[in-house]
Design a protein around this motif. Structure first.
Motif, PDB file in Angstrom:
ATOM      1  N   ASP A 133       8.743  -6.404   3.586  1.00 10.66           N
ATOM      2  CA  ASP A 133      10.009  -5.878   4.100  1.00 10.66           C
ATOM      3  C   ASP A 133      10.117  -6.002   5.619  1.00 10.66           C
ATOM      4  OD1 ASP A 133      10.506  -5.218   1.493  1.00 10.66           O
ATOM      5  OD2 ASP A 133      10.186  -3.056   1.734  1.00 10.66           O
ATOM      6  N   GLN A 134       8.995  -5.873   6.323  1.00 12.76           N
ATOM      7  CA  GLN A 134       9.034  -5.899   7.788  1.00 12.76           C
ATOM      8  C   GLN A 134       8.655  -7.253   8.372  1.00 12.76           C
ATOM      9  OE1 GLN A 134       6.640  -2.563   9.193  1.00 12.76           O
ATOM     10  NE2 GLN A 134       7.461  -1.240   7.593  1.00 12.76           N
ATOM     11  N   ALA A 135       8.463  -8.250   7.524  1.00 16.49           N
ATOM     12  CA  ALA A 135       8.037  -9.571   8.005  1.00 16.49           C
ATOM     13  C   ALA A 135       9.055 -10.176   8.960  1.00 16.49           C
ATOM     14  CB  ALA A 135       7.787 -10.504   6.822  1.00 16.49           C
ATOM     15  N   VAL A 136      10.351  -9.979   8.688  1.00 20.20           N
ATOM     16  CA  VAL A 136      11.381 -10.590   9.539  1.00 20.20           C
ATOM     17  C   VAL A 136      11.279 -10.085  10.975  1.00 20.20           C
ATOM     18  CG1 VAL A 136      12.995 -11.067   7.667  1.00 20.20           C
ATOM     19  CG2 VAL A 136      13.053  -8.833   8.796  1.00 20.20           C
ATOM     20  N   PRO A 174       5.280  -7.806  -8.931  1.00 17.57           N
ATOM     21  CA  PRO A 174       6.727  -8.002  -8.751  1.00 17.57           C
ATOM     22  C   PRO A 174       7.120  -8.434  -7.339  1.00 17.57           C
ATOM     23  CG  PRO A 174       6.232  -5.673  -8.610  1.00 17.57           C
ATOM     24  CD  PRO A 174       4.924  -6.365  -8.901  1.00 17.57           C
ATOM     25  N   TYR A 175       6.400  -9.409  -6.773  1.00 11.84           N
ATOM     26  CA  TYR A 175       6.706  -9.822  -5.408  1.00 11.84           C
ATOM     27  C   TYR A 175       7.910 -10.743  -5.277  1.00 11.84           C
ATOM     28  CZ  TYR A 175       2.269  -7.673  -4.085  1.00 11.84           C
ATOM     29  OH  TYR A 175       1.256  -6.772  -3.869  1.00 11.84           O
ATOM     30  N   PRO A 176       8.241 -11.577  -6.270  1.00 11.98           N
ATOM     31  CA  PRO A 176       9.423 -12.431  -6.109  1.00 11.98           C
ATOM     32  C   PRO A 176      10.693 -11.642  -5.785  1.00 11.98           C
ATOM     33  CG  PRO A 176       8.112 -13.221  -7.940  1.00 11.98           C
ATOM     34  CD  PRO A 176       7.491 -11.923  -7.504  1.00 11.98           C
ATOM     35  N   GLU A 177      10.919 -10.517  -6.473  1.00 19.86           N
ATOM     36  CA  GLU A 177      12.102  -9.706  -6.210  1.00 19.86           C
ATOM     37  C   GLU A 177      12.083  -9.165  -4.786  1.00 19.86           C
ATOM     38  OE1 GLU A 177       9.988  -9.362  -8.693  1.00 19.86           O
ATOM     39  OE2 GLU A 177      11.046  -9.333 -10.626  1.00 19.86           O
ATOM     40  N   ARG A 178      10.900  -8.746  -4.350  1.00 18.86           N
ATOM     41  CA  ARG A 178      10.776  -8.192  -3.003  1.00 18.86           C
ATOM     42  C   ARG A 178      11.033  -9.271  -1.950  1.00 18.86           C
ATOM     43  NH1 ARG A 178       9.793  -2.498  -2.814  1.00 18.86           N
ATOM     44  NH2 ARG A 178      10.321  -2.116  -0.643  1.00 18.86           N
ATOM     45  N   LEU A 179      10.466 -10.464  -2.159  1.00 16.13           N
ATOM     46  CA  LEU A 179      10.683 -11.572  -1.231  1.00 16.13           C
ATOM     47  C   LEU A 179      12.152 -11.954  -1.163  1.00 16.13           C
ATOM     48  CD1 LEU A 179       7.574 -13.702  -2.223  1.00 16.13           C
ATOM     49  CD2 LEU A 179       7.996 -12.765   0.065  1.00 16.13           C
ATOM     50  N   GLN A 180      12.809 -11.971  -2.318  1.00 21.51           N
ATOM     51  CA  GLN A 180      14.221 -12.319  -2.371  1.00 21.51           C
ATOM     52  C   GLN A 180      15.053 -11.342  -1.552  1.00 21.51           C
ATOM     53  OE1 GLN A 180      15.509 -15.016  -4.554  1.00 21.51           O
ATOM     54  NE2 GLN A 180      17.222 -14.779  -3.147  1.00 21.51           N
ATOM     55  N   LEU A 181      14.768 -10.051  -1.694  1.00 22.68           N
ATOM     56  CA  LEU A 181      15.519  -9.039  -0.966  1.00 22.68           C
ATOM     57  C   LEU A 181      15.267  -9.096   0.533  1.00 22.68           C
ATOM     58  CD1 LEU A 181      15.082  -5.968  -3.358  1.00 22.68           C
ATOM     59  CD2 LEU A 181      17.223  -7.130  -2.816  1.00 22.68           C
ATOM     60  N   ALA A 182      14.019  -9.329   0.923  1.00 18.00           N
ATOM     61  CA  ALA A 182      13.658  -9.255   2.342  1.00 18.00           C
ATOM     62  C   ALA A 182      13.963 -10.527   3.112  1.00 18.00           C
ATOM     63  CB  ALA A 182      12.168  -8.932   2.475  1.00 18.00           C
ATOM     64  N   TYR A 217       3.220 -17.887  -2.736  1.00 19.91           N
ATOM     65  CA  TYR A 217       4.635 -17.896  -2.356  1.00 19.91           C
ATOM     66  C   TYR A 217       4.780 -18.234  -0.876  1.00 19.91           C
ATOM     67  CZ  TYR A 217       4.938 -14.939  -6.575  1.00 19.91           C
ATOM     68  OH  TYR A 217       4.827 -14.434  -7.841  1.00 19.91           O
ATOM     69  N   ARG A 218       5.878 -18.924  -0.559  1.00 19.65           N
ATOM     70  CA  ARG A 218       6.215 -19.165   0.857  1.00 19.65           C
ATOM     71  C   ARG A 218       7.691 -18.865   1.063  1.00 19.65           C
ATOM     72  NH1 ARG A 218       5.557 -25.050   3.539  1.00 19.65           N
ATOM     73  NH2 ARG A 218       7.120 -25.491   1.921  1.00 19.65           N
ATOM     74  N   ALA A 219       7.988 -18.037   2.075  1.00 18.77           N
ATOM     75  CA  ALA A 219       9.360 -17.733   2.453  1.00 18.77           C
ATOM     76  C   ALA A 219       9.535 -18.059   3.932  1.00 18.77           C
ATOM     77  CB  ALA A 219       9.674 -16.269   2.192  1.00 18.77           C
TER      78      ALA A 219
END
Length: 329
Positions: free
Chosen positions: A280-283, A301-309, A325-327
């Motif tokens: 959540d605070q990565a940005v 359940p990290y895909p949902e979290r990555l999508q939101l953040a 995963y890479r975002a």
């Protein structure tokens, strides 16, 4: 107020509301905090909680010149070698013959404590037993500073240093191997400013530093931070290592890449708290176009979290047990 955790319920039952304790390696527990004068822990997040309540809280790697103001109680960890290290450390830093109580859950191995105390030449009396926990009493016996628990092993063309209680102790776990393979293939070859979040023994940090990246490694555990420092030194590599509750020690600093094999267990319980804050605070800690890399068990359940953040993300590797995963910010 009733204790939240079984071991603390046993302490409340035995010592009562007049308890004045000096816990070592304690859990997070409201009753315990209220009835403690000070504490010792490798966990910087817990130390900050005690300090915020006006109590002394120190790391076992700080210079130690305190006399306990209260009954010393060691909370027995599930890693027995770590428990033995704590016993030897307490015998080293406290005056000889200091009263020391040891508490823990039966499923965490507390029943082995009498045998371990006997091996160390320490007395043992059982004080109480309830809530599937036991409480033992002993006294310190003066010893040299403990160092035998540190383990050195070779992997990934590096010399790695590990300590009991640190994630992946004594080996390179499967998720980390999958992450490093993906980084080798897809990470830009230029020098990058990289944050290794939850560095553990420093395997990822050393691997990145060996490839010329400017590495900052953080972990909530002082044992992990010290292991990472030792791993970097063993390989003549540069890197900054900090104790940090996720991003707490970084003061808004930004990075080209954040990499992590984040934990999701707190002792035996599943906990997504640190991982959620990591995502959540990565940005707030990535440069423009900066990348967040995670490896995690496939069921988490990290895909949902990555999508939101962070919006869009991609799965770079998936071996059915772990996913990388890479975002991009």
């Amino acid at each position: 107020m009733s204790a939240q955790l079984p071991a603390c319920q046993l302490l409340e039952r035995y010592y009562g509301q007049a308890a004045r304790l000096w816990p070592v390696a304690p859990p997070e527990d409201t009753w315990l905090l209220t009835h403690s004068t000070a504490m010792v822990s490798d966990n910087v997040a817990l130390r900050q909680q005690w300090q915020a309540s006006g109590r002394l809280a120190v790391s076992p790697f700080e210079p130690f010149d305190y006399l306990p103001d209260g009954q010393v109680v060691l909370f027995w960890p599930k890693a027995h070698q770590l428990g033995k290290w704590w016993l030897e450390w307490l015998c080293h830093v406290l005056p000889d013959n200091t009263p020391l109580d040891i508490v823990g859950e039966h499923q965490g191995g507390i029943k082995r404590v009498p045998k371990i105390l006997d091996e160390l030449g320490m007395s043992c009396d059982k004080l109480d037993n309830a809530r599937r926990c036991s409480l033992f009493a002993t006294r310190t016996v003066k010893r040299e500073a403990p160092d035998s628990a540190w383990q050195t092993f070779d992997a990934l063309d590096m010399r790695l240093v590990s300590h009991p209680g640190v994630f992946g102790h004594g080996k390179v776990d499967e998720g980390t191997q999958l992450l490093l393979q993906a980084l080798e293939e897809a990470l830009p070859k230029k020098t990058l400013k990289v944050l290794d979040m939850g560095c553990g023994d420093g395997i990822i940090s050393a691997w990145l530093a060996k490839r010329g990246h400017a590495v900052t490694a953080v972990d909530v555990s002082a044992f992990a931070a010290e292991a990472c420092r030792r791993t970097l030194r063993e390989n003549a590599l540069e890197g900054r290592v900090l104790e940090s509750d996720v991003y707490s020690a970084l003061d808004g600093e930004r990075f080209d890449v954040i990499v992590s094999n984040p934990p999701f267990h707190q002792e035996r319980d599943i906990s997504y708290g640190p991982s959620s804050r990591l995502i959540d605070q990565a940005v707030e800690h990535l440069q423009a176009k900066g990348q967040l890399w995670l490896v995690a068990n496939a069921f988490l359940p990290y895909p949902e979290r990555l999508q939101l953040a962070l919006g869009e993300f991609e799965t770079l590797s998936d071996n059915r047990r772990f996913r990388v995963y890479r975002a991009v910010n």
